[in-house]
Design a protein around this motif. Sequence first.
Motif, PDB file in Angstrom:
ATOM      1  N   ASN A 110       0.914  -1.294   0.073  1.00  0.00           N
ATOM      2  CA  ASN A 110      -0.006   0.014  -0.035  1.00  0.00           C
ATOM      3  C   ASN A 110       1.095   1.108   0.039  1.00  0.00           C
ATOM      4  O   ASN A 110       1.392   1.679   1.025  1.00  0.00           O
ATOM      5  N   ILE A 111       1.089   1.890  -1.181  1.00  0.00           N
ATOM      6  CA  ILE A 111       2.005   2.918  -1.433  1.00  0.00           C
ATOM      7  C   ILE A 111       1.496   4.071  -0.690  1.00  0.00           C
ATOM      8  O   ILE A 111       2.182   4.929   0.001  1.00  0.00           O
ATOM      9  N   GLU A 112       0.244   4.360  -0.530  1.00  0.00           N
ATOM     10  CA  GLU A 112      -0.171   5.585   0.406  1.00  0.00           C
ATOM     11  C   GLU A 112       0.144   5.527   1.652  1.00  0.00           C
ATOM     12  O   GLU A 112       0.621   6.360   2.326  1.00  0.00           O
ATOM     13  N   LEU A 113      -0.066   4.390   2.257  1.00  0.00           N
ATOM     14  CA  LEU A 113       0.368   3.943   3.658  1.00  0.00           C
ATOM     15  C   LEU A 113       1.774   4.221   3.876  1.00  0.00           C
ATOM     16  O   LEU A 113       2.150   4.954   4.826  1.00  0.00           O
ATOM     17  N   MET A 129       3.853   6.038   2.224  1.00  0.00           N
ATOM     18  CA  MET A 129       4.053   7.550   2.261  1.00  0.00           C
ATOM     19  C   MET A 129       3.723   8.338   3.484  1.00  0.00           C
ATOM     20  O   MET A 129       4.231   9.486   3.624  1.00  0.00           O
ATOM     21  N   GLN A 130       3.105   7.834   4.553  1.00  0.00           N
ATOM     22  CA  GLN A 130       2.710   8.383   5.763  1.00  0.00           C
ATOM     23  C   GLN A 130       3.957   8.332   6.497  1.00  0.00           C
ATOM     24  O   GLN A 130       4.545   7.238   6.896  1.00  0.00           O
ATOM     25  N   TRP A 144       5.233   5.558   9.357  1.00  0.00           N
ATOM     26  CA  TRP A 144       4.612   4.402   9.187  1.00  0.00           C
ATOM     27  C   TRP A 144       6.002   3.522   8.520  1.00  0.00           C
ATOM     28  O   TRP A 144       6.923   3.881   7.851  1.00  0.00           O
ATOM     29  N   PRO A 159       8.825   9.701   2.997  1.00  0.00           N
ATOM     30  CA  PRO A 159       8.443  11.084   3.288  1.00  0.00           C
ATOM     31  C   PRO A 159       9.537  11.982   3.042  1.00  0.00           C
ATOM     32  O   PRO A 159       9.438  13.133   2.550  1.00  0.00           O
ATOM     33  N   LYS A 196      10.370  12.383  -0.826  1.00  0.00           N
ATOM     34  CA  LYS A 196       9.479  13.680  -1.285  1.00  0.00           C
ATOM     35  C   LYS A 196       9.615  14.973  -0.844  1.00  0.00           C
ATOM     36  O   LYS A 196       9.739  15.798  -1.753  1.00  0.00           O
ATOM     37  N   LYS A 242       8.242   9.915  -7.905  1.00  0.00           N
ATOM     38  CA  LYS A 242       7.263   8.785  -8.357  1.00  0.00           C
ATOM     39  C   LYS A 242       7.450   7.333  -7.871  1.00  0.00           C
ATOM     40  O   LYS A 242       8.914   7.086  -7.841  1.00  0.00           O
ATOM     41  N   GLU A 292       6.333   3.185  -8.417  1.00  0.00           N
ATOM     42  CA  GLU A 292       5.405   2.118  -8.931  1.00  0.00           C
ATOM     43  C   GLU A 292       5.778   1.029  -8.268  1.00  0.00           C
ATOM     44  O   GLU A 292       7.122   0.525  -8.162  1.00  0.00           O
ATOM     45  N   THR A 320       9.866  -2.943  -7.023  1.00  0.00           N
ATOM     46  CA  THR A 320       9.598  -1.658  -6.890  1.00  0.00           C
ATOM     47  C   THR A 320      10.422  -0.712  -7.726  1.00  0.00           C
ATOM     48  O   THR A 320      11.601  -0.877  -7.993  1.00  0.00           O
TER      49      THR A 320
END
Lengths: 411, 141
Positions: B85-88, B90-91, B94, B113, B116, B123, B125, B132
């Motif tokens: 879960n990439i969204e997770l 990125m937090q 986590w 993070p 970023k 990016k 993927e 990855t």
Amino acid sequence: MIKHNTVILDPDKCKGCITCMKRCPTEAIRVRNGKASVMYERCIGCGECVRLCPHQAKLPSYDPFDIIKDYKYKIALPAPSLYGQFENLTNVDYVLNGLLEIGFDDVYEVGRGANLCSELTKILFDRESFKKPVISTACPAILDLILVRFHELKPHLLELLAPVDIAAKLAIKRALDRGIPREDIGVFFISPCPAKVFALKQGIGVDKPYVNGVLSASEVYMQLLPVMKTVQLKPLTKLSVQGISWASSGGEAANCSREKYLAADGIENVIKVLNALEDGQLRNIEFIELNACVGGCVGGVMNVENPFVAKARIRELRRKLPLRFNELADEGQSLDFYKWERVPELKDVYALSTDRVTAMKKMMEIEKIFKNLPHRDCGMCGAPSCRAFAEDLVNGVIPSDSKCMYKDYDE
Amino acid sequence: MSDVIHLEFDVAGNNFVSAGTATNQVKDTLRNLGIPNQDVRRIAIAMYEAEINMVIHACGGKATADIYADKIEVVLEDHGKGIENIELAMQPGWSTASEDIRGLGFGAGMGLPNIKKYTDEFKIESEVGKGTKVYLRVNFS
């Protein structure tokens, strides 16, 4: 800018072996016409080549002892590491009185400057918003390394004069207070390493050098030995544990008043730490002490004794010394007296060109040549690595028809 | 501007001692090009983070850097277990790191993070079981 030589070559002894060239941390050495030659703009004076040369062909550059005769009032500044050179030394006053015996008129211990540096670091940490971690600037080879190669880390530098410059300033002030004319005063550092020789003669962080000459610890040691046996002991020393501890690695950091510190010694280890800091790895460290020599200043190539023996002796001497002095209050100078008078400039020795497009073209050329080299890094061409050979070719440092002997051999 | 300097690196897995080698070579190249300090530092921090991730999570992989007059693009590609879960991921905070790794103080949980934060474009993927691919771009000032 005039660059005083840090190391000199004895061409008769140099066999053109590639030992120094391969180990130079800034790739400042090439072998030309069978002899090692230094690109001084890259040299940081770390002394690795002096230490490693199997033929004793690399010599540190320093002033001859007789230079002190050029001045009427001669002041000696002994480095803390000097005390570790003598076997069975029970009292540092033997060294200080010995210095007066061999021709000096006054002695000011650099260990006192170090004691002051420790006091100042504590104060500056609280008062100023330094970029953390703060990097010590006491080792001139490290300071130069950062100015040459780690430009990004400049904001981390502790903008404080080195203990020897502080000692020199205070020693000159004391002589002036005694009524000695300024032109009669000569200040001489007794140095463990060529990096200090170069830095002090050039004047790093100061408007103008305070030191008039830099002597080699081993040469002064030879002069001191005979007189120390018979010297009359007058109490002169004002050395503290805090001051003498700077002689070996970790001594400065242990006195910086911060728990989260790191101390690294040996130039290769130091480079790893600086790379790690640059990559954002050292997140919880507040203070970094770095020494180019293994063991710290006791590891300097102008010393007499093995660094580990010297370190053990200094540990023994520490037991007899007071923990620290409040020199800052005693001296009564403002903080500015001890800070850099001038911020040292970054040195652009690695950029291929000031123009980015030209630099790009050169880099592409280097990559093209490098790709076709054998990547053995054998050093036979006189450059420390295949990449350095490609760089030298493109930079025009070597003739354009220079060859890689292995490549010809393979083909 | 069509000129580009292309660098390729193999990043060895589970070798913490050599981790950062690719980043160091990129830094050296940027120094040779006279790229401004703050830009070198940004790509250094972001690329090191991505490189160490590849060492810890994916048994290593390949890294490429393409340097142009106005930017650097770095691609790190591995064939590791991938991110679920990439969204997770990125937090901030986590982390999948084991207590052992966290205890070592690598700042686990701040990796992505941080990348970023220091890049102009980032990016990622990933496919579970396949691997990855991370893309970083830093523009030169």
